[in-house]
Design an enzyme around this catalytic site. Structure first.
Site, PDB file in Angstrom:
ATOM      1  N   ASP A 221       6.930  12.487 -19.909  1.00  0.00           N
ATOM      2  CA  ASP A 221       8.382  12.149 -20.512  1.00  0.00           C
ATOM      3  C   ASP A 221       9.112  13.294 -20.928  1.00  0.00           C
ATOM      4  O   ASP A 221      10.276  13.441 -20.543  1.00  0.00           O
ATOM      5  CB  ASP A 221       7.761  11.487 -22.044  1.00  0.00           C
ATOM      6  CG  ASP A 221       6.829  12.313 -22.878  1.00  0.00           C
ATOM      7  OD1 ASP A 221       6.107  13.056 -22.289  1.00  0.00           O
ATOM      8  OD2 ASP A 221       6.590  12.157 -24.150  1.00  0.00           O
ATOM      9  N   ASP A 249      13.251   9.038  -8.089  1.00  0.00           N
ATOM     10  CA  ASP A 249      14.647   8.519  -8.159  1.00  0.00           C
ATOM     11  C   ASP A 249      15.486   9.384  -9.236  1.00  0.00           C
ATOM     12  O   ASP A 249      16.567   9.587  -8.879  1.00  0.00           O
ATOM     13  CB  ASP A 249      14.598   6.980  -8.692  1.00  0.00           C
ATOM     14  CG  ASP A 249      14.491   6.040  -7.725  1.00  0.00           C
ATOM     15  OD1 ASP A 249      13.885   6.250  -6.763  1.00  0.00           O
ATOM     16  OD2 ASP A 249      15.166   4.974  -8.101  1.00  0.00           O
TER      17      ASP A 249
HETATM   18  C1  IPM Z   1       9.844   3.845  -3.273  1.00  0.00           C
HETATM   19  C2  IPM Z   1       9.958   2.240  -3.718  1.00  0.00           C
HETATM   20  C3  IPM Z   1       8.814   1.614  -3.516  1.00  0.00           C
HETATM   21  C4  IPM Z   1       7.789   1.965  -4.606  1.00  0.00           C
HETATM   22  C5  IPM Z   1       9.022  -0.068  -3.604  1.00  0.00           C
HETATM   23  C6  IPM Z   1      10.077  -0.509  -2.702  1.00  0.00           C
HETATM   24  C7  IPM Z   1       7.645  -0.713  -3.387  1.00  0.00           C
HETATM   25  O1  IPM Z   1      10.485   2.323  -4.924  1.00  0.00           O
HETATM   26  O2  IPM Z   1       9.229   3.957  -2.189  1.00  0.00           O
HETATM   27  O3  IPM Z   1      10.203   4.705  -4.105  1.00  0.00           O
HETATM   28  O4  IPM Z   1       7.654   1.838  -5.422  1.00  0.00           O
HETATM   29  O5  IPM Z   1       6.917   2.994  -3.932  1.00  0.00           O
HETATM   30 MG    MG Z   2      11.070   4.133  -5.901  1.00  0.00          MG
END
Ligand code: IPM
Ligand code: MG
Length: 363
Positions: A221, A249
Site C-alpha cells: 500500500d 500498471d
Molecule cells: C497483465 C494482464 C494479465 C495479468 C491478464 C490479461 C490476465 O493484466 O499481463 O498484466 O493479470 O497478468
Molecule cells: Mg495487468
C-alpha cells in the site's frame, strides 16, 4: 544468429501492434544477416471463437518448439460474462504456466518527451527508471483451492508461495539489480499476511548472496504511494504476482502511456514477450493503437533471447528519436498538439524502422 519466434497476436489491437514489432525484427534480421523465422498461431478470444479454446494444443506445441513467443494482447468485451477458466485470459495464464517463465520483467521509465502525458509533475518523474520484477506463476493467480460456490454465495482464492518459488525469482531480481543501480525494493504485505512473511524471509536469505545490492522492504500500500510521489528512488522492484500486476500498471503513469511499456518473462523453458497493455477493443482495427510497447518488446527479444544487445539498444534509441522528432500516436498526442505529427499505428511502425536504419548498428 538463428531464432524461431512464435507470434500469437491475440485479440483487439494485438495483431496491429505485433505486426509492427515483427516488421522491425525482420529488418534487424535482414540487415544483420540473422536467420529469424516467424510462425503465427491463435490465442485468446480469437482462438475461443475459431478453435473452441483460448489456448489450442497446436499453439502450445509450436510455442514449446520455439526460441521465443511474442504475444500481442488477449481479451474482449464479449467474453466478460464467462467464468475465469474459459475466458481469453485463461489462454494467457496457461501459456505462461506451460512455458514456465516465472520472472516477468516490466521496465517503466520516464521519457522526457512524454512528460506532458503524465499527470505527475516533470520534476517528480524526470530520470525515473524502474524495473519491476513480477513473480508470474504463483500467488492468487495459481494458488489452490479456488472456487465460486454460487449456492453458498461464497468464493475464494489462495495466495500461496513456497520458499523455493520466492528464492528463484528473487535471485533473478538481485542479478538484474547488480547490473543496474544495485538497489532492490521487495514489496509485500508482511504486516498482515503469512505468505508475505515467508516472502520477506526468503528474500532476506537470497540477499546474503548479493552483498553489493542494497535491499529494502516496502508494504504494497505504501509502495503504491511512493511510486507516484518519489519514483526516482526505485531501481529494481520485486513483487509477488498480483501486487506486480497492479503496480506495473500504476508505473505506466510514470511513462505517460501504458502503450509504451514492454515486458519479458524469463527463467522457464521458452521466454515469453508481451507488451504490458491490454487488447483495447474500443480502438482495435482503427490504426489508432500505439505500437511502441510492442516494438520495445521486440527489443527485449533481441536482448534476452538473441543476445543482440546493440540491436536492442538501437531500437530503444530509435523510439526515443522518433518521440524527440515530435511523432506521436493519438494516445501520446496530448498537450500542445501543434508541436506533434500524429501518426497511425502503421506509420509509427514505419517511422521507427526508418529511424533505426539510420543508426547503422551493422555498418
Ligand atoms: C497483465 C494482464 C494479465 C495479468 C491478464 C490479461 C490476465 O493484466 O499481463 O498484466 O493479470 O497478468
Ligand atoms: Mg495487468
Amino acid at each position: 544468429m538463428k531464432l524461431k519466434i512464435l507470434v500469437t497476436a491475440g485479440d483487439g489491437i494485438g495483431p496491429e501492434v505485433t505486426a509492427e514489432a515483427v516488421a522491425l525484427l525482420k529488418e534487424t534480421a535482414a540487415s544483420g544477416g540473422h536467420d529469424f523465422t516467424f510462425t503465427e498461431r491463435r490465442i485468446g478470444g480469437v482462438a475461443i471463437v475459431q478453435d473452441g479454446t483460448p489456448l489450442p494444443e497446436d499453439t502450445l506445441k509450436e510455442a514449446l518448439d520455439s526460441d521465443a513467443v511474442l504475444l500481442g494482447a488477449v481479451g474482449g468485451n464479449e467474453f466478460n460474462s464467462m467464468p475465469p477458466d474459459k475466458r481469453p485470459e485463461a489462454g494467457l495464464l496457461k501459456i505462461r504456466a506451460e512455458l514456465g517463465g516465472f520472472a516477468n520483467l516490466r521496465p517503466a521509465f520516464a521519457f522526457k518527451e512524454l512528460a506532458v502525458n503524465s499527470p505527475l509533475r516533470p520534476e517528480v518523474i524526470d530520470g525515473a527508471d524502474i524495473l519491476c520484477v513480477r513473480e508470474l506463476l504463483g500467488g492468487l493467480y495459481f494458488g489452490q483451492p479456488r472456487a465460486w460456490d454460487k449456492a453458498k454465495g461464497e468464493a475464494w482464492n489462495t495466495m500461496r508461495y513456497t520458499d523455493g518459488e520466492v528464492a528463484r525469482v528473487a535471485r533473478i531480481a538481485f542479478q538484474l539489480a547488480q547490473k543496474r543501480r544495485k538497489k532492490l525494493t521487495s514489496v509485500d504485505k508482511a504486516n498482515v499476511l503469512e505468505v508475505s512473511q515467508l516472502w520477506r524471509a526468503a528474500v532476506v536469505e537470497i540477499a546474503k548472496e548479493f552483498p553489493d545490492v542494497t535491499l529494502e522492504h516496502q508494504y504494497v500500500d505504501a509502495m503504491a504511494m511512493h511510486l507516484m510521489t518519489r519514483p526516482r528512488d526505485f531501481d529494481v522492484v520485486l513483487t509477488e504476482n498480483l501486487f506486480g500486476d497492479i503496480l506495473s500498471d500504476e508505473s505506466g503513469v510514470i511513462t505517460g502511456s501504458l502503450g509504451m511499456l514492454p515486458s519479458a518473462t524469463i527463467g522457464g523453458k521458452v521466454n515469453l514477450y508481451e507488451p504490458v497493455h491490454g487488447s483495447a477493443p474500443d480502438i482495435a482495427g482503427k490504426g489508432l493503437a500505439n505500437p511502441l510497447g510492442a516494438i520495445l518488446t521486440g527489443a527485449l527479444i533481441l536482448r534476452h533471447s538473441a543476445g543482440l544487445e546493440a540491436e536492442a539498444a538501437a531500437i530503444e534509441t530509435g523510439v526515443r528519436k522518433v518521440l524527440e522528432q515530435g511523432f506521436r500516436t493519438p494516445d501520446l498526442a496530448r498537450g500542445n498538439t501543434k508541436d506533434f505529427t500524429v501518426l497511425s499505428t502503421k506509420e509509427m511502425g514505419a517511422k521507427v524502422r526508418e529511424t533505426v536504419k539510420t543508426l547503422h548498428v551493422n555498418a
